[in-house]
Enzyme design. Structure first.
Site, PDB file in Angstrom:
ATOM      1  N   SER A  57       0.830  -1.204   0.000  1.00 48.91           N
ATOM      2  CA  SER A  57       0.000   0.000   0.000  1.00 48.91           C
ATOM      3  C   SER A  57       0.869   1.261   0.000  1.00 48.91           C
ATOM      4  CB  SER A  57      -0.970  -0.047   1.189  1.00 48.91           C
ATOM      5  OG  SER A  57      -2.034   0.855   1.004  1.00 48.91           O
ATOM      6  N   ASP A 216      -5.282  -3.804  -3.037  1.00 51.02           N
ATOM      7  CA  ASP A 216      -4.309  -3.521  -1.982  1.00 51.02           C
ATOM      8  C   ASP A 216      -3.905  -4.806  -1.252  1.00 51.02           C
ATOM      9  OD1 ASP A 216      -3.266  -2.745   0.679  1.00 51.02           O
ATOM     10  OD2 ASP A 216      -3.907  -0.728   0.131  1.00 51.02           O
TER      11      ASP A 216
END
Length: 383
Positions: A57, A216
């Site tokens: 991320s 993600d």
């Protein structure tokens, strides 16, 4: 620079040079990621450079900026990124006191939700909730195309793909649910790989890579530590694991606290579980090698010889664990509150925590091979 260097042992580079691998492991955490940039700045000014950076991320974005620039340009590029995404002015003046800072941060988070962040993401129009099933923009609240342009401006992807520094980022396959690492030893890294690692649903769209769609990596695991420990080679390694959510915290006293605590626990890295598992595996490797040594040489198979060879090449792992400690005025929206003042606070916290760690020279010394893995944590040290 001279001030920071004077705060750490002068021979610290010699201590670190004993390791085969020096790694940075960055957790996800949105706006809190400026803390990781502060950690890197402190390491850089102490003369410590990693040969492997890995992230999930926002950690993937910071990792790409580090791996995608020459050492002398990395801190400047990190500043450029964070000044870009935190450049919007929210409140001209904030009176002293936590209550006013909380109000200002809440307004900043509300602005992010409604306007996005410069150089990062922007709201979709029309809102995806108003679109029919199957429409091209019906599965995310924001458009992350600004991030692609920012990455192309700040990251030299040819440098990442040259392999001068090991680079890996984690993402989740939307269709299969499997976790995958995009690594520059196995993939040709492009902006899409970084964007995929940070495509947190339902805010951000899944990213298409080679016919598959990815979200993600934090959907499955918010830290790439296990990827580093699972490698087939096991050289000695000094790992700076930088986490943005703490598994430990106070008992919530209201609903806002409940939401925040749930987020902290859900996104914490489970470092202790991962390292305990690795320690058990290392003990089994050692026991296996010792058992093979008891076999007469003339009776050893090729597999036995390989076990001994792998064991001889293996080394201990030393993890310096840094965890962002939230401020009293921060709330559950801390990971999408991108104000410039909060960014600078996070960055400075990263510098300070890293310098505390580096002042303990003994923490950085290479452990004995029999230890397998050791962990040091500045936040559990009473100073």
């Amino acid at each position: 620079m001279s001030t920071l260097r004077s705060e750490v042992p002068c021979d610290i580079k010699d201590v670190v040079s004993e390791y085969d691998r020096v790694a940075l492991v960055f957790q996800g955490g949105g706006a809190l990621g400026a803390y990781q940039a502060g950690v890197y700045e402190a390491l850089d000014k102490a003369g410590l450079e990693p040969n492997w950076v890995s992230g999930v991320s926002i950690g993937a974005i910071n990792s790409a900026i580090i791996a995608g620039n020459l050492p002398e340009n990395r801190v400047a590029r990190l500043h450029e990124f964070w000044n870009t995404v935190s450049g919007r002015k929210i409140w001209a003046f904030t009176p002293e006191g936590d209550v006013y800072r909380t109000m200002r941060n809440q307004l900043s988070a509300w602005t992010t939700m409604n306007m996005g962040q410069p150089g990062f993401f922007k709201p979709r129009f029309p809102n995806p909730w108003l679109l029919p099933t199957g429409a091209s923009n019906a599965t995310s609240l924001y458009d992350t195309s600004p991030l692609r342009e920012t990455l192309l401006r700040l990251v030299d992807f040819d440098l990442i793909n040259s392999g001068s520094i090991r680079f890996s980022v984690g993402a989740a396959n939307v269709r299969t649910g499997n976790f995958i690492y995009f690594d520059n030893t196995t993939h040709h890294i492009a902006p899409e790989h970084i964007m995929a690692s940070g495509a947190l649903p339902p805010a951000f769209p899944a990213i298409r890579i080679d016919g598959e769609y990815y979200w993600d990596g934090g959907v499955v695991s918010n830290t790439p530590l296990q990827w580093l420990l699972d490698q087939p080679d096991h050289p000695s390694a000094l790992v700076f694991q930088v986490d943005l959510f703490s598994a430990r915290g106070e008992l919530p006293r209201d609903m806002f606290g409940v939401i925040e605590r749930q987020k902290d626990i859900g996104y914490s890295s489970r470092t202790r579980y991962t390292t305990d598992l690795f320690r058990r595996v290392q003990l089994m490797r050692t026991a296996h090698a010792e058992a093979v040594m008891r076999i007469p040489e003339q009776l050893r198979t090729e597999d036995d010889l390989q076990v001994l060879s792998d064991y001889e090449k293996s080394g201990p792992v030393n993890i310096c664990h840094l965890i962002y400690q939230e401020k009293s005025y921060e709330r559950d929206f801390k990971d999408y509150e991108f104000s410039g003042s909060s960014m600078r606070d996070h960055w400075q916290s990263g510098i300070e925590d890293t310098m505390k760690t580096l002042r303990h020279r003994q923490w950085l010394e290479k452990p004995d091979k029999s230890d397998g893995i050791v962990i040091h944590d500045v936040h559990r040290l009473a100073e």
